[in-house]
Design a protein around this motif. Structure first.
Motif, short mmCIF file in Angstrom:
data_model
loop_
_atom_site.label_atom_id
_atom_site.label_comp_id
_atom_site.label_asym_id
_atom_site.label_seq_id
_atom_site.Cartn_x
_atom_site.Cartn_y
_atom_site.Cartn_z
N PRO A 21 -3.51 3.89 -4.46
CA PRO A 21 -3.42 4.24 -3.10
C PRO A 21 -2.84 3.25 -2.25
O PRO A 21 -2.64 2.01 -2.38
CB PRO A 21 -4.85 4.49 -2.98
CG PRO A 21 -5.58 3.64 -3.70
CD PRO A 21 -5.01 3.74 -5.08
N SER A 22 -2.41 3.67 -1.20
CA SER A 22 -1.58 2.71 -0.14
C SER A 22 -2.59 1.87 0.47
O SER A 22 -2.12 0.65 0.82
CB SER A 22 -0.81 3.74 0.91
OG SER A 22 -1.87 4.44 1.67
N THR A 23 -3.78 2.25 0.56
CA THR A 23 -4.84 1.18 1.06
C THR A 23 -4.95 -0.06 0.22
O THR A 23 -5.54 -1.15 0.82
CB THR A 23 -6.30 1.84 1.13
OG1 THR A 23 -6.70 2.37 -0.23
CG2 THR A 23 -6.30 3.09 2.42
N ARG A 24 -4.63 -0.01 -1.01
CA ARG A 24 -4.84 -1.01 -2.04
C ARG A 24 -3.38 -1.83 -2.07
O ARG A 24 -3.44 -2.81 -2.96
CB ARG A 24 -5.21 -0.71 -3.42
CG ARG A 24 -6.74 -0.15 -3.43
CD ARG A 24 -7.17 0.28 -4.71
NE ARG A 24 -6.97 -0.52 -5.86
CZ ARG A 24 -6.08 -0.13 -6.92
NH1 ARG A 24 -6.07 1.16 -7.38
NH2 ARG A 24 -5.71 -0.97 -7.72
N GLU A 47 -0.08 5.66 -9.29
CA GLU A 47 -1.68 5.81 -9.39
C GLU A 47 -2.42 4.73 -8.64
O GLU A 47 -3.62 4.30 -9.00
CB GLU A 47 -2.08 5.72 -10.89
CG GLU A 47 -1.56 6.65 -11.72
CD GLU A 47 -1.97 6.61 -13.24
OE1 GLU A 47 -2.67 5.85 -13.51
OE2 GLU A 47 -1.68 7.45 -13.92
N THR A 82 5.58 3.44 -2.86
CA THR A 82 4.25 3.33 -3.76
C THR A 82 4.16 3.15 -5.14
O THR A 82 5.27 3.27 -5.82
CB THR A 82 3.62 4.65 -3.45
OG1 THR A 82 4.37 5.50 -3.88
CG2 THR A 82 3.40 4.90 -1.83
#
Length: 794
Positions: free
Chosen positions: A640-643, A638, A635
């Protein structure tokens, strides 16, 4: 003998033996009799007269003269014997209303002997039960005599009357035959006194102990002269008496009491049932019998009318029309047909017991309505289907011409439902209490289902339309922007996404205003379109992220192989290959950092710096390894994994793959630079040139002394020059010595053959003038140029 005996058809008189001497009821004979005299058409307008009296007392003769009948009379010349056997029935001629007369077998006959009393009581009871007027035929000289022949007859009449529960009084007309000179005013009191004594002496039930004779009978007395001695006077008296039977059923007439009268159409059945009860020696309850007759006859009339309705041509035609399709005025037409059928029933059953008649009419009506109900359902189905199809066509047409969805659906819904109600009103049958509410509800559901289906289809079409616009407006531009990744790529993508999304949302909101939907649903659809817009960008970003290695290689190859003016680089050896390689890799790394995450928000991150430090700066990278590897993570900080499109670990792997696959390009450039350097230094060194001059002095002097050698050398020089030009030897050695030698060896022999062929063609050509020679020389030069080009291609 059960056949009908016609006495005088011209006078309309006919007779039939109703009950024979054995007590058997003549069913077929009475049915034919009733049809012949058309009794069934009389309703209650008919009267029944019967006659009782001793055997051979002139009963048949009296009836024939009084009513114009044709009953068999006794032949006095053959002796006095029984003439009438059983009970005979005839229609009176020339008397209105229709009057039936029964001639009963005489009482006190020697032919029956001991059985006389039984049949006498049965026939008397039968006559009292069905007759309006009973004639008691008696001789004048028997009045006042204790043992006269009329005394047993009257006792019989009064006794059987106790078994007859009749709602009406019967008229008992005493006919005094062969009246003497004694005035009737003197005979009548004596007769009435005798009748009262007989009535008082007859045993009665407790209920009728004190009942007077007048409650059961209207007693009338008439006297007639002797037929044999005073024939003319007899006939005059008969004519006068006959007038009393005219309109006998009118109020005040001989048969004025009409309570409990059986309608004429039920006379045969009623008489048959009464005789059965009498034969079984049961008490006869005429009110109950009247109800029973009414029940049977009304049932028969109902069945007949129902059968006639089934075969009714108007009904069959209407039913066929209903099966074929919609029928106009169905209710009016069917109401008329049903009304005719019920009217026929009412006409035939109108004189029967009201309760029974109404009950059977209701049953007939229910049967008829049950029969026609499927046709009514089919008519409603046709109307419902027609209205549904009309709504669909009108509604769709209104939408096609641009009318608002809600207004179009509302207007045509009201129009079609109003027409449906109107057509249903035309299909209503007056005799039925059928409700069209369920069919109306079904039509409403069908129309609402169609509206919902069209709304769903239109909304889906509308949504697809704006989604297509968004996809077209975002897909290729986003792909182009991501492909040319730079510092402001995502800023440009955000602006593009926001602009196109706002435009689509505005258009969709305006289009949704025509549907008058609730705010929640509208917001839901707008949110769905916004999500779709973001999804297009994210989907394209993911797609480009999957091709990031290829894009990086393309960018590296473009920047590495072209200069700032986009011209292909020629590796002469003077270029700073290290700087060019670093710049191209840095640009490729920029593309990797741009594709690492989706940046549609206002978030900030240091992905490019992290990648640069970890992958492009070896010194800092080695220093970071002593602490922690910034790319050893799945990751980004700052983010998120969705982005996230490419994780740090994947970035490291991709960079390693990228460097490996572009290493060959850098190596090729280095090799090209070295080959160019070698190709630029093709002359031997100065010491070699000096050695050639010193060591080759003798050979040089030999050439000067022999000019022929110089010619050969000159020709060899020209040939060598031509080969040098044709083979492009400097160009071939530009990529290295070994590749140059291989290429030259492959093209050497074909080049020599082309030169020899050109020389042979020039030698065979005729001489020409100067201009033409110049032109030929030009052609030769052009040919040499073409050969040179061909050799280069080879």
């Amino acid at each position: 003998m059960y056949s009908i005996l016609d006495a005088d058809t011209s006078e309309g008189c006919c007779s039939v033996q109703l009950i024979d001497e054995d007590g058997i009821y003549n069913v077929s004979g009475i049915d034919h009799f009733i049809k012949d005299v058309k009794l069934g058409e009389c309703g209650l307008s008919y009267a029944v007269v019967s006659i009782m009296g001793p055997q051979s007392s002139g009963k048949s003769t009296l009836l024939n003269h009084l009513f114009g009948t044709n009953f068999m009379e006794m032949d006095a010349f053959k002796g006095r014997s029984q003439t009438t056997k059983g009970i005979w029935l005839a229609r009176c001629a020339g008397i209105e209303p229709c009057t039936l007369v029964m001639d009963l077998e005489g009482t006190d006959g020697r032919e029956r002997g001991e059985d006389d009393t039984a049949f006498e009581k049965q026939s008397a009871l039968f006559a009292l039960a069905i007759s309006d007027i009973v004639l008691i035929n008696m001789w004048c000289h028997d009045i006042g005599r204790e043992q006269a022949a009329n005394k047993p007859l009257l006792k019989t009449v009064f006794q059987v009357m106790m078994r007859l529960f009749s709602p009406r009084k019967t008229t008992m007309l005493f006919v005094i035959r062969d009246k003497t000179r004694t005035p009737l005013e003197n005979l009548e009191p004596v007769l009435r006194e005798d009748i009262q004594k007989i009535w008082d002496s007859v045993p009665k039930p407790e209920a009728h102990k004190e009942t007077p004779l007048s409650d059961f009978f209207n007693v009338e007395v008439v006297a007639l002269s002797s037929y044999e001695e005073k024939e003319e006077q007899f006939k005059e008296q008969i004519a006068s008496l006959r007038q009393r039977f005219m309109h006998s059923i009118a109020p005040g007439g001989l048969a004025g009491d009409r309570r409990g009268v059986i309608p004429a159409s039920g006379f045969a059945f009623s008489a048959d049932q009464i005789w059965r009860v009498i034969k079984e020696n049961k008490d006869l309850d005429l009110p109950a019998h009247k109800v029973m007759v009414a029940t049977v006859r009304c049932e028969e009339i109902s069945n007949e009318n129902f059968a006639h309705f089934i075969t009714n041509e108007d009904w069959r035609k209407l039913d066929e029309e209903v099966q074929a399709g919609p029928v106009s005025n169905f209710g009016k037409r069917l109401t008329s047909i049903l009304g005719s059928c019920l009217s026929e029933y009412d006409g035939e059953a109108t004189f029967f017991d009201e309760g029974v008649r109404s009950s059977k009419r209701h049953q007939l009506e229910e049967k008829l309505l049950q029969l026609v109900n499927p046709a009514f359902i089919d008519v409603l189905g046709h109307i419902r289907w027609g209205m549904l199809e009309k709504f669909k066509a009108s509604f769709d047409k209104a939408l096609d011409i641009g009318e608002g969805f809600s207004s179009a659906s509302s207007v045509w819904f009201k129009t079609c439902m109003a027409q449906f109600d109107e057509e249903c009103a035309g299909a209503i049958v007056e005799q039925a209490n059928w409700d069209t509410a369920k069919v109306r509800e079904k039509l409403v559901r069908d129309i609402e289902a169609h509206i919902s289906s069209v709304r769903t289809s239109k909304l889906s079409e509308l949504t697809s339309q704006y989604e297509s616009k968004l996809h077209l407006a975002l897909s290729e531009p986003v792909e182009a922007l991501l492909e040319g990744a730079s510092d402001d790529t995502w800023t440009t993508v955000k602006k593009l996404h926001r602009r196109e999304t706002d435009s689509a949302v505005s258009g969709l909101s305006g289009a949704l205003a025509r549907f008058e939907m609730d705010e929640e649903t509208r917001e839901k659809m707008v949110k769905s379109l916004q999500d779709y817009s973001r999804g297009v960008v994210e989907s394209k970003a993911k797609e480009e992220a999957g091709k990031v290695v290829m894009r990086m290689k393309e960018r590296f190859g473009t920047l590495f192989s072209h200069d700032s003016d986009s011209m292909p680089r020629v590796w002469t050896g003077k270029e700073d290959l290290r700087a060019i390689t670093k710049s191209a890799r840095s640009a490729s790394l920029k593309l990797l950092s741009v594709m690492a995450v989706i940046r549609l928000g206002d978030e900030t991150e240091n992905i490019e710096k992290t990648l640069t430090v970890a992958l492009m700066d070896p010194i800092k990278s080695e220093a970071s390894k002593t602490t922690s590897d910034p790319l050893a993570s799945s990751t980004w900080d700052e983010v998120p994994s969705t982005r996230t499109l490419i994780t740090p670990v994947q970035c490291k792997s991709i960079w390693r793959q990228f460097k490996t696959e572009t290493e060959y390009t850098v190596t090729q450039a280095i090799s090209a630079q070295e080959a160019n350097k070698r190709g630029s230094n093709w002359l031997p060194p100065p010491w070699a040139i000096l050695a050639l001059v010193v060591l080759g002095f003798n050979e040089f002097m030999t050439l000067l002394r022999n000019p022929l050698y110089l010619g050969f050398l000159f020709v060899g020089f020209l040939l060598a020059k031509a080969l040098w030009t044709q083979l492009d030897i400097p160009g071939e050695f530009r990529n290295g010595a070994l590749p140059g030698l291989i290429s030259i060896s492959a093209k050497f022999v074909p080049t020599i053959m082309n030169l020899l062929k050109n020389l042979a063609q020039q030698g065979e050509a005729p001489p020409a003038a100067n201009p033409e020679n110049r032109h030929s020389s030009n052609n030769t030069s052009s040919l040499e140029t073409e050969q040179k080009s061909a050799s280069k291609k080879d």
